[in-house]
Enzyme design. Structure first.
Site, PDB file in Angstrom:
ATOM      1  N   SER A 181       4.516  -8.419  23.515  1.00 54.82           N
ATOM      2  CA  SER A 181       4.540  -7.791  22.199  1.00 54.82           C
ATOM      3  C   SER A 181       4.073  -6.349  22.261  1.00 54.82           C
ATOM      4  O   SER A 181       4.556  -5.501  21.502  1.00 54.82           O
ATOM      5  CB  SER A 181       3.688  -8.588  21.199  1.00 54.82           C
ATOM      6  OG  SER A 181       2.375  -8.752  21.685  1.00 54.82           O
ATOM      7  N   GLU A 182       3.116  -6.018  23.160  1.00 53.34           N
ATOM      8  CA  GLU A 182       2.736  -4.624  23.370  1.00 53.34           C
ATOM      9  C   GLU A 182       2.333  -4.372  24.809  1.00 53.34           C
ATOM     10  O   GLU A 182       1.728  -5.234  25.454  1.00 53.34           O
ATOM     11  CB  GLU A 182       1.562  -4.194  22.464  1.00 53.34           C
ATOM     12  CG  GLU A 182       1.970  -3.508  21.189  1.00 53.34           C
ATOM     13  CD  GLU A 182       2.267  -4.480  20.072  1.00 53.34           C
ATOM     14  OE1 GLU A 182       2.892  -4.075  19.086  1.00 53.34           O
ATOM     15  OE2 GLU A 182       1.866  -5.645  20.193  1.00 53.34           O
ATOM     16  N   THR A 183       2.695  -3.169  25.274  1.00 53.87           N
ATOM     17  CA  THR A 183       2.119  -2.592  26.490  1.00 53.87           C
ATOM     18  C   THR A 183       1.303  -1.379  26.073  1.00 53.87           C
ATOM     19  O   THR A 183       1.792  -0.527  25.320  1.00 53.87           O
ATOM     20  CB  THR A 183       3.204  -2.178  27.489  1.00 53.87           C
ATOM     21  OG1 THR A 183       3.901  -3.339  27.956  1.00 53.87           O
ATOM     22  CG2 THR A 183       2.590  -1.459  28.690  1.00 53.87           C
TER      23      THR A 183
END
Length: 277
Positions: A56-58
């Site tokens: 969902s996020e880096t």
């Protein structure tokens, strides 16, 4: 903080850490990739890396005077705020690089702080208040599969359901959610939850490449003011009822929301980019 190393062929590599945030053990909470950088790479490269990680996020970190610059990318787009990947970044600084808290991250949403209280990492984010919506967006009930009892709007849509069980059992249509007008992020919520929890929620953002986010800090900067007013107290234990699930210990302090949680390192590795450095 060593952001890069070198392969045997002399080409540079980047270090990457995979962290389960708001989790007590692996495979819970929300996984994030954390990539420390010595300098910023082109945005197209950062976006391609986030798409490759498919989380969902880096989070990407670069050290600056007085702290760090922090940016977050979903598999599809850069976002202006992310809670779990900020917690993961603080966790990596503490456990992998020996950097002492508190941490100050310069972001698109201003300076965001992370403190450490024992095993918990505590985020300090701006609160966002909501207003009730007289006319929900067309197609919302059909997309969710249930008509919300109330609909509110802060940054995102807040859909109040009748019970925590209804929240947990929801099976939305992600394609219809992505097509909703006036915003691509929708949360559903209700009072109560497992024993010891005050609030239950889930969070959907298919338009930015995240059909369901497992545990969402930015949802709680909106939910905590909302439920603090309704429940008559500022300290709340919140459960996000995704398949992985996660718990946040939250407190409303004026115009700020504090969100605490634990994290677990799942993996560490190297990214092999010819132009990394």
């Amino acid at each position: 903080m060593g952001a890069s190393t070198a392969r045997r062929d002399g080409a540079p590599t980047l270090r990457v850490f995979f962290v389960d945030a708001f989790a007590a053990r692996p495979f819970e909470g929300n996984p994030a990739a954390v990539v420390p950088l010595a300098r910023w790479l082109p945005d197209a490269t950062l976006q391609a890396m986030a798409a490759e990680h498919n989380l969902s996020e880096t989070a990407f970190l670069v050290r600056e005077a007085g702290g760090w610059r922090l940016r977050w990318f979903t598999p599809a787009a850069e976002v202006e705020m992310c809670g779990h990947a900020t917690l993961a970044s603080g966790f990596v600084l503490a456990t992998e690089f020996g950097e002492r808290a508190p941490y100050a991250f310069a972001t698109l949403s201003g300076t965001l702080g992370v403190e450490r209280e024992g095993e918990r990492f505590v985020l300090d984010f701006p609160a966002r208040t909501a207003e009730r919506v007289a006319e929900p967006p067309p197609g919302l009930a059909e997309a969710l599969g249930v008509a919300p009892r109330e609909v509110w709007r802060a940054r995102d849509w807040i859909c109040v359901l009748d019970s925590a069980e209804q929240v947990a059992g929801l099976r939305p249509d992600f394609a219809k959610l992505a097509a909703l007008p006036g915003g691509e992020r929708v949360m559903v919520t209700a009072a109560g939850g497992p024993p010891g929890h005050d609030v239950t929620s889930r969070y959907f953002a298919p338009k930015v490449g995240v059909p369901e986010d497992p545990v969402t800090g930015t949802a709680h900067v909106q939910l905590v003011p909302f439920w603090a007013a309704r429940l008559g107290r500022t300290a709340l234990v919140c459960r996000q009822a995704s398949r992985r699930g996660g718990t946040l210990w939250c407190e409303l302090r004026g115009a700020r929301v504090r969100m605490g949680g634990t994290a677990v390192l799942y993996a560490r590795g190297e990214i092999l980019l010819p132009d990394a450095g």
